[in-house]
Scaffold this motif. Sequence first.
Motif, PDB file in Angstrom:
ATOM      1  N   THR A  58       0.919  -0.926   0.062  1.00  0.00           N
ATOM      2  CA  THR A  58       0.142   0.036   0.032  1.00  0.00           C
ATOM      3  C   THR A  58       0.723   1.242  -0.029  1.00  0.00           C
ATOM      4  O   THR A  58       1.941   1.388   0.534  1.00  0.00           O
ATOM      5  CB  THR A  58      -0.955   0.098   1.177  1.00  0.00           C
ATOM      6  N   VAL A  59       0.548   2.250  -0.865  1.00  0.00           N
ATOM      7  CA  VAL A  59       1.326   3.576  -0.742  1.00  0.00           C
ATOM      8  C   VAL A  59       0.487   4.690  -0.422  1.00  0.00           C
ATOM      9  O   VAL A  59      -0.747   4.560  -0.968  1.00  0.00           O
ATOM     10  CB  VAL A  59       2.232   3.690  -1.911  1.00  0.00           C
ATOM     11  N   ALA A  60       0.648   5.800   0.016  1.00  0.00           N
ATOM     12  CA  ALA A  60       0.142   6.748   0.189  1.00  0.00           C
ATOM     13  C   ALA A  60      -0.256   7.536  -1.401  1.00  0.00           C
ATOM     14  O   ALA A  60       0.413   7.279  -2.163  1.00  0.00           O
ATOM     15  CB  ALA A  60       0.599   7.824   1.078  1.00  0.00           C
ATOM     16  N   ASP A  61      -1.214   8.114  -1.267  1.00  0.00           N
ATOM     17  CA  ASP A  61      -1.782   8.799  -2.393  1.00  0.00           C
ATOM     18  C   ASP A  61      -0.840   9.851  -3.057  1.00  0.00           C
ATOM     19  O   ASP A  61      -0.244  10.123  -4.124  1.00  0.00           O
ATOM     20  CB  ASP A  61      -2.963   9.490  -2.363  1.00  0.00           C
ATOM     21  N   ARG A  66       5.217   6.930  -7.901  1.00  0.00           N
ATOM     22  CA  ARG A  66       6.530   7.381  -7.800  1.00  0.00           C
ATOM     23  C   ARG A  66       7.567   6.533  -6.741  1.00  0.00           C
ATOM     24  O   ARG A  66       8.687   6.253  -6.960  1.00  0.00           O
ATOM     25  CB  ARG A  66       6.769   8.649  -7.320  1.00  0.00           C
ATOM     26  N   PHE A  67       6.750   5.906  -5.433  1.00  0.00           N
ATOM     27  CA  PHE A  67       7.453   5.173  -4.557  1.00  0.00           C
ATOM     28  C   PHE A  67       7.153   3.761  -4.779  1.00  0.00           C
ATOM     29  O   PHE A  67       6.047   3.501  -5.026  1.00  0.00           O
ATOM     30  CB  PHE A  67       7.358   5.824  -3.111  1.00  0.00           C
ATOM     31  N   THR A  68       8.122   2.868  -4.574  1.00  0.00           N
ATOM     32  CA  THR A  68       7.812   1.603  -4.320  1.00  0.00           C
ATOM     33  C   THR A  68       8.375   0.924  -3.385  1.00  0.00           C
ATOM     34  O   THR A  68       9.644   1.101  -2.898  1.00  0.00           O
ATOM     35  CB  THR A  68       8.378   0.818  -5.462  1.00  0.00           C
ATOM     36  N   ILE A  69       7.533  -0.051  -2.336  1.00  0.00           N
ATOM     37  CA  ILE A  69       8.147  -0.492  -1.384  1.00  0.00           C
ATOM     38  C   ILE A  69       8.288  -2.200  -1.595  1.00  0.00           C
ATOM     39  O   ILE A  69       7.483  -2.602  -2.265  1.00  0.00           O
ATOM     40  CB  ILE A  69       7.095  -0.231  -0.050  1.00  0.00           C
ATOM     41  N   SER A  70       9.308  -2.800  -1.108  1.00  0.00           N
ATOM     42  CA  SER A  70       9.876  -4.025  -1.346  1.00  0.00           C
ATOM     43  C   SER A  70      10.644  -4.568  -0.157  1.00  0.00           C
ATOM     44  O   SER A  70      11.029  -3.910   0.557  1.00  0.00           O
ATOM     45  CB  SER A  70      10.342  -4.261  -2.671  1.00  0.00           C
ATOM     46  N   ARG A  71      10.877  -5.718  -0.224  1.00  0.00           N
ATOM     47  CA  ARG A  71      11.559  -6.478   0.764  1.00  0.00           C
ATOM     48  C   ARG A  71      12.254  -7.546   0.270  1.00  0.00           C
ATOM     49  O   ARG A  71      11.805  -8.264  -0.622  1.00  0.00           O
ATOM     50  CB  ARG A  71      11.006  -6.918   2.249  1.00  0.00           C
ATOM     51  N   ASP A  72      13.655  -7.864   0.842  1.00  0.00           N
ATOM     52  CA  ASP A  72      14.388  -8.996   0.613  1.00  0.00           C
ATOM     53  C   ASP A  72      14.411  -9.894   1.857  1.00  0.00           C
ATOM     54  O   ASP A  72      15.144  -9.462   2.803  1.00  0.00           O
ATOM     55  CB  ASP A  72      15.877  -8.466   0.110  1.00  0.00           C
ATOM     56  N   ASN A  73      13.664 -11.088   1.980  1.00  0.00           N
ATOM     57  CA  ASN A  73      13.657 -11.544   3.002  1.00  0.00           C
ATOM     58  C   ASN A  73      15.051 -12.335   3.274  1.00  0.00           C
ATOM     59  O   ASN A  73      15.560 -12.536   4.485  1.00  0.00           O
ATOM     60  CB  ASN A  73      12.484 -12.617   2.896  1.00  0.00           C
ATOM     61  N   LEU A  80      12.735   1.097   0.177  1.00  0.00           N
ATOM     62  CA  LEU A  80      11.731   2.345  -0.499  1.00  0.00           C
ATOM     63  C   LEU A  80      12.525   2.922  -1.588  1.00  0.00           C
ATOM     64  O   LEU A  80      13.687   3.575  -1.371  1.00  0.00           O
ATOM     65  CB  LEU A  80      11.232   3.227   0.471  1.00  0.00           C
ATOM     66  N   GLN A  81      12.292   2.603  -2.968  1.00  0.00           N
ATOM     67  CA  GLN A  81      12.599   3.014  -4.069  1.00  0.00           C
ATOM     68  C   GLN A  81      11.711   4.354  -4.067  1.00  0.00           C
ATOM     69  O   GLN A  81      10.708   4.617  -4.726  1.00  0.00           O
ATOM     70  CB  GLN A  81      12.527   2.077  -5.046  1.00  0.00           C
TER      71      GLN A  81
END
Length: 114
Positions: A58-61, A66-73, A80-81
């Motif tokens: 989920t990202v804020a409006d 423009r922003f992308t959240i991801s994780r490397d387990n 946060l790109q």
Amino acid sequence: QVQLVESGGGLAQPGGSLRLACAASGSILSNIIMAWYRQAPRKQREFVAGITVSNRTTVADSVKGRFTISRDNAKNTLYLQMNSLKPEDTAVYYCFARADNDYWGQGTQVTVSS
């Protein structure tokens, strides 16, 4: 107990990019809810992006597209790109984790200015 350490902040020009990282220890990252928040001067802390245990994001409006959240387990690290940065993205960015309790990192400064 979860420890969170952010990195990757700094100065960027408008339209530029930065990638924030949050290294987590004390818990398995894939088993906890993670998020990024930010706090600009004289403003309240606000939600930026979150990722669930099932990897739903989920990202804020204000940062959508423009922003992308991801994780490397494997690295137990949250990212946060941030692309197409704007001056209004200037803030201290905090990593957040919800496990047995809520945990916060120490924050990393992001400044967008020409």
